[in-house]
Design an enzyme around this catalytic site. Structure first.
Site, PDB file in Angstrom:
ATOM      1  CD  GLU A  68     -17.247  -0.094 -58.615  1.00 14.53           C
ATOM      2  OE1 GLU A  68     -16.157   0.373 -59.020  1.00 14.53           O
ATOM      3  OE2 GLU A  68     -17.602  -1.265 -58.826  1.00 14.53           O
ATOM      4  CD  GLU A 122      -9.706   1.538 -59.242  1.00 14.41           C
ATOM      5  OE1 GLU A 122     -10.263   2.545 -59.725  1.00 14.41           O
ATOM      6  OE2 GLU A 122      -9.863   0.398 -59.693  1.00 14.41           O
TER       7      GLU A 122
END
Length: 171
Positions: free
Chosen positions: A110, A117
């Site tokens: 994560e 991102e």
């Protein structure tokens, strides 16, 4: 580049020497270490001068993900619940470690997803690009696969003793 003259019957040609070609094609040599064995990192924007500063930067990344990423908070909560339940159910240390490792893997992926991102967003700015979508989707897919694997691991380790305790309470 060094050139040698070669003569033919009709004209004169300049041909590069083999030594100059090898020098031109060779990779640059790494910088020599200073007397204290630290390498210069001229292209690095910022270098952590101490190990504690490195830890500070790492925790800043974890804190950023926890504050800004809903899924990171969910994975953290589920990991804490799974490990707590494993301890309460008296699972073996190896079983608790396996649940901790799989939960840690999900949280790690994560964090990497958040980093991918951020870099993609920095690169494409406010525009859409199909490769940016691919990068983001693949990073999210890695988190999804690890979360499914962690769920299977925790389920296979936690459900049997949990069901046994529930059945004992019912009787």
């Amino acid at each position: 580049m060094v050139y040698h003259n070669t003569h033919s019957a009709n004209s004169q040609y300049l041909v590069p020497s083999s030594r100059s070609i090898v020098q031109e094609l060779s990779l640059p040599k790494p910088p020599k270490p200073e007397s204290n064995h630290r390498f210069k990192r001229d292209l690095a924007w910022c270098i952590a001068p101490t190990l504690m500063v490195s830890f500070k930067y790492a925790w800043a990344g974890v804190r950023y993900a926890f504050v800004t990423q809903r899924n990171f908070r969910i994975h953290t909560l589920i990991g804490i619940v799974a490990i707590s339940l494993a301890i309460l159910l008296d699972l073996t240390p190896v079983e608790i470690a396996v649940i901790g490792l799989t939960s840690g893997l999900v949280m790690t992926l994560e964090l990497l997803n958040t980093a991918v991102e951020a870099v993609v967003d920095l690169t494409v700015k406010q525009s859409y690009h199909e490769l940016a979508k691919v990068a983001k989707d693949c990073a999210a897919g890695a988190v999804l696969i690890s979360a499914i694997a962690a769920l299977l691991v925790a389920g296979s380790l936690l459900l049997p003793p949990l069901m046994t305790r529930i059945l004992l309470l019912i009787r």
